[in-house]
Write a protein that holds these residues in place. Sequence first.
Motif, PDB file in Angstrom:
ATOM      1  N   LEU A  40       0.823  -1.212   0.000  1.00 29.49           N
ATOM      2  CA  LEU A  40       0.000   0.000   0.000  1.00 29.49           C
ATOM      3  C   LEU A  40       0.852   1.254   0.000  1.00 29.49           C
ATOM      4  N   HIS A  64      -8.036  -8.296  -0.123  1.00 24.48           N
ATOM      5  CA  HIS A  64      -8.252  -6.902   0.290  1.00 24.48           C
ATOM      6  C   HIS A  64      -7.307  -5.949  -0.441  1.00 24.48           C
ATOM      7  N   TYR A  68      -8.431  -2.930  -3.041  1.00 25.56           N
ATOM      8  CA  TYR A  68      -7.931  -1.548  -2.992  1.00 25.56           C
ATOM      9  C   TYR A  68      -7.410  -1.126  -4.367  1.00 25.56           C
ATOM     10  N   HIS A  72      -8.816   1.945  -6.568  1.00 25.59           N
ATOM     11  CA  HIS A  72      -8.000   3.151  -6.664  1.00 25.59           C
ATOM     12  C   HIS A  72      -7.028   3.188  -7.840  1.00 25.59           C
TER      13      HIS A  72
END
Length: 128
Positions: A40, A64, A68, A72
């Motif tokens: 991330l 997960h 994301y 994004h």
Amino acid sequence: MKRILFVDDEPRVLEGLQNLLRKHRRKWEMVFAIGGEAALEHLRTEPFDVIVSDMRMPDIDGAHLLQYVKNHHSHMVRIILSGHMEMKTTLQAVPVAHQFLSKPCDAQELENVVERACNVQTLLNDDQ
């Protein structure tokens, strides 16, 4: 040059991938992140074309992380590389991954999948 982010919580796996794919370093810029949190951080500060992630990781798992990325960074091609082929795990990956590879993965297969992902990503982002 295509930028590829490899994510796994096991440093030895990432070292193996780095050694395996070393011959492609002139055409791919590869970043190796230990775990979902590190991935991330990279995603928040750097652009990537392809992500290859393990599925089972502590804190932020592959599903997960790829969710994301889907939300994004929708232009990125998302690949799961996992040693766990349980039905539940596979079903979690279906909505967020473009491809699911099983560990151990044949070197040539991994190279072909990443190469195809880069080609698809180029086509999708071509305005023509």
